[in-house]
Design an enzyme around this catalytic site. Structure first.
Site, PDB file in Angstrom:
ATOM      1  N   GLN A  65     -18.120 -43.347-105.332  1.00  0.00           N
ATOM      2  CA  GLN A  65     -18.200 -41.884-106.085  1.00  0.00           C
ATOM      3  C   GLN A  65     -18.887 -40.488-105.820  1.00  0.00           C
ATOM      4  O   GLN A  65     -19.580 -40.505-107.169  1.00  0.00           O
ATOM      5  CB  GLN A  65     -18.461 -43.038-107.241  1.00  0.00           C
ATOM      6  N   GLU A 101      -8.039 -38.374-116.434  1.00  0.00           N
ATOM      7  CA  GLU A 101      -9.149 -37.521-116.513  1.00  0.00           C
ATOM      8  C   GLU A 101      -8.512 -36.368-116.595  1.00  0.00           C
ATOM      9  O   GLU A 101      -9.098 -35.132-117.302  1.00  0.00           O
ATOM     10  CB  GLU A 101     -10.495 -37.291-115.287  1.00  0.00           C
ATOM     11  N   LYS A 135     -26.863 -40.050-112.629  1.00  0.00           N
ATOM     12  CA  LYS A 135     -26.894 -41.232-113.800  1.00  0.00           C
ATOM     13  C   LYS A 135     -28.324 -41.730-113.752  1.00  0.00           C
ATOM     14  O   LYS A 135     -28.467 -42.390-114.611  1.00  0.00           O
ATOM     15  CB  LYS A 135     -26.558 -42.689-112.396  1.00  0.00           C
TER      16      LYS A 135
END
Lengths: 578, 164
Positions: free
Chosen positions: A113, A50, A162
């Site tokens: 995460q 990333e 999400k």
């Protein structure tokens, strides 16, 4: 039109005219990646880490003036992006970073995460958002692009849980045409009274200096800078970030200033009576010891960010505004003024500058049997006719690039100036090549820096971005070694790189061409061969003199007039030093 | 010098941490900080007391203005203003000292708002200086605990920071 959150994000990118998105998928952004899969307008570039996504997007922005866009997942995806976000922040690069977040319901529960991305990035973004409703996505994205690209540009993070991108939750989509932010209104014109004062000061100058910075590049004010500088005929120096805004091959340009700037630029600053700083921020690498900075000068400072003014150096005439607009105001005011430039004083000043130039501060040993890094960069300049986009990593090679590759156009020189991020160069080169597929793109790097994002050789293969990697390999972290030589009596603590890989084989393993160059006479032919291979990424491992140092150098805590030169002014270069 | 910076800021999650983070990141000192929503629920008013040289205060004001959430701010030290702070102070009382502590609170226009057999809780408002003076004045007695809100204030006159 009813769309899901994931579709809305992608549609916003389309409506912003985004062509490239640099990213890496993961759990929290799966809905988003599914939306990306089902369209062709926004091309996604899959990086291998990333950090590289942020550097590539950042360099894309630097090379085009358009915002760079990044998509990463939550947790480690987000934290990996932080170095690149901080890099963009320090150099005021417009970047929109979309990070996935764990579902809203589990935020704060130490979920898998999960990381507080808004909290972690707060000190290194221009602004950041946590999206809490599907219906808020479009407006937030509009604001993110607006904030990132206007005023003093910078990175903006949009953190999206999400559940907000759930494909089963659809809401009406309209991309807002305008942004309404009562708390954010970047300045444009400079105050006319301040402009008048600046012109009076400029026209009364006997020993003037134009000190130009990265703000001129970011503000697309290169033409205005050229017109203004030519109107006055004053010497122009530039920061590392501003290189190319004024043509380096122009006789009015006297080189970069600061820690590794030219003797003439630094002496010019020290002796000057009127300095105009244009989109530059008096960085510590530029000023050296603040109490000895420009002791005789009245200072005019143009900046779009009021907080840049008087942060470290007191100025006499501050002008807050867009550099391009302010330069036009200044040019008009100079034309309208009844005062004239003191041409006699200016001629004497140029004579003085030419005397400093005769010191030839960048000279190096051209007879050496070893490859001098300066020589390699000079040959790169010749082989590419000075037209390449050059990215760099951080260290000695970065300074050699800045000193020996004169840039005549803005946005050609792409490096991490403020944060000084090793690992920037290769992903940056990929980002630039994607932006300018037909241009020559070279990454000037060193064997230490290149290993910090070397995995991107794989990205270069996947997307066929034929960049040339100029690896100035001296087996040391060169700049660390130089400081250890100068300030630590040669105790080279952990700056020597043992167990280097065979870069030729490594390049080949990734599907590229590798070359190892060990003799000065082989440098030019190798470069020519490499650039002739238009469709191949070529890794040139150039074995350079281990002991070469970057000169001139203003050591920490010293003033501009107190430079360390390779040889004292007036003496011919000493072969024994090399 | 002491400065009271009055900030109008978007009433959004994280706005406070942007201000607090700015101070810690840049090494500025916060003496006190109070924040609450205003009559306009989209805006919060924050009052921040800090100390620093003129140069430092200039940078603090500029850096605060640079925060995207900050709508407007003013340094109350630059204008004629009214400043108030609220203090609750719990003092241990003996039969022999109760009357004196009550009298002292009266002199400072404090109110006793909670009473037990061996303690008073006194509520007091005023300038921070006045509250300091009261604390000093009763320091011969046993102070159990103190809570202070930090200073808040407004400029005198009919003007307002609120835009439009």
């Amino acid at each position: 039109m009813e769309l899901s959150g994931g579709q809305i994000v992608v549609q916003c990118l389309k409506d912003e005219g985004v062509e490239l998105l640099f990213g890496y998928p993961g759990g929290a952004v799966l809905h988003l990646y599914d939306a990306i899969f089902q369209q062709d307008d926004v091309q996604h570039i899959l990086v291998r880490h990333e950090q590289a996504a942020t550097h590539a997007a950042d360099a894309y922005a630097r090379a085009t003036g358009k915002p760079g866009v990044v998509l990463v997942t939550s947790g480690p995806g987000a934290t990996n992006a932080v170095t690149g976000i901080a890099t963009a922040y320090m150099d005021s690069i417009p970047l929109v970073v979309i990070s996935g977040q764990v579902p809203s319901a589990v935020i704060g529960s130490d979920a898998f995460q999960e990381v507080d991305m808004v909290g972690i990035t707060r000190p290194c973004v221009k602004h950041n958002f946590l999206v809490k409703n599907v219906a808020d996505i479009a407006e937030t994205m509009k604001k993110a692009f607006h904030v990132a690209t206007t005023g003093r540009p910078g990175p903006v993070v949009v953190d999206i849980p999400k559940d907000i991108t759930d494909p089963n939750v659809k809401v009406p989509y309209v991309y807002p045409e305008t942004v309404n932010m009562r708390s954010y209104e970047p300045p444009r014109e400079g105050d006319q009274r301040q402009v008048q004062k600046a012109v009076d000061l400029l026209l009364s100058a006997k020993r003037p200096m134009i000190y130009s910075g990265g703000g001129v590049v970011l503000g697309e004010a290169s033409d205005e800078l050229r017109a203004f500088s030519r109107q006055l005929g004053y010497p122009v120096t530039s920061t590392l970030m501003g290189l190319g805004a004024f043509p380096a091959t122009d006789s009015q340009f006297i080189g970069m200033l600061g820690m590794h700037g030219t003797y003439e630029s630094n002496m010019g600053m020290h002796e000057s009576d009127v300095i105009i700083a244009i989109g530059a921020r008096f960085d510590d690498r530029v000023t050296g010891k603040l109490t000895e900075f420009c002791p005789y000068a009245k200072i005019i400072h143009i900046d779009i960010d009021p907080a840049s003014i008087a942060k470290t150096v007191k100025v006499d005439v501050p002008i807050v505004g867009e550099v391009g607009i302010v330069l036009k105001q200044l040019s008009a005011e100079i034309n309208a003024s009844s005062s004239r430039i003191d041409t006699e004083a200016l001629a004497a000043w140029w004579d003085q500058i030419k005397e400093w130039q005769s010191v030839n501060c960048l000279e190096y040993d051209r007879e050496s049997a070893l490859i001098k890094p300066q020589y390699a960069v000079e040959q790169l300049y010749k082989v590419t006719a000075g037209n390449a986009f050059i990215t760099s990593d951080v260290g000695q090679h970065q300074m050699y690039a800045a000193q020996f590759y004169p840039f005549d156009e803005p946005r050609r020189w792409i490096n991490s100036g403020g944060l000084g991020t090793m690992g920037f160069g290769l992903p940056a080169a990929i980002g630039v090549k994607l932006a300018h597929p037909d241009a020559d793109v070279a990454c000037i790097t060193g064997e230490a820096s290149i290993q910090m994002c070397i995995q991107e050789l794989s990205t270069a293969q996947q997307y066929q971005t034929p960049v040339k990697i100029i690896n100035l390999n001296n087996r040391y972290m060169g700049m660390v070694r130089q400081w250890q030589e100068f300030s630590y009596q040669g105790r080279y603590s952990h700056s020597y790189l043992e167990a280097l890989p065979d870069f030729v084989k490594l390049a080949e393993a990734y599907g590229h061409v590798g070359m190892r160059i060990e003799k000065p006479e082989d440098v030019t032919p190798a470069l020519e061969e490499a650039f002739a291979m238009k469709d191949r990424t070529v890794f040139l491992d150039i074995i350079t003199d281990q002991k070469e140092n970057v000169y001139p150098m203003i050591e920490a805590g010293k003033g501009h007039h107190d430079m360390r030169l390779r040889v004292a002014p007036g003496t011919p270069i000493d072969r024994e030093l090399a | 010098m002491r400065h009271i910076i009055s900030i109008l800021i978007e009433n959004e999650a994280g706005a406070l941490s942007r201000v607090a983070g700015l101070f810690s990141a840049r090494g500025y000192n916060i003496e006190s900080l109070t924040v609450a929503p205003t009559d306009d629920v989209t805006l919060s008013r924050m009052t921040l007391v800090t100390r620093g040289s003129d140069d430092v205060i200039e940078q603090i004001v500029k850096q605060l203005n640079k925060l995207i959430d900050v709508v407007k701010l003013t340094d109350l030290a630059d204008v004629v203003h009214v400043e108030r702070e609220l203090m609750l102070i719990k003092v241990q009382t003996e039969p022999s000292s109760r009357a004196e502590i009550k009298r002292m609170a009266d002199i400072f226009r404090g109110k006793v708002i909670d009473v037990t057999s061996n303690s008073y809780m006194i509520e007091m408002t005023g300038s921070s200086e006045k509250l300091d003076a009261f604390v000093a004045a009763i320091s011969t007695h046993n102070i159990i605990e103190i809570v202070r809100t930090g200073a808040t204030g407004l400029p005198r006159g009919a003007g307002s920071l609120i835009p439009g």
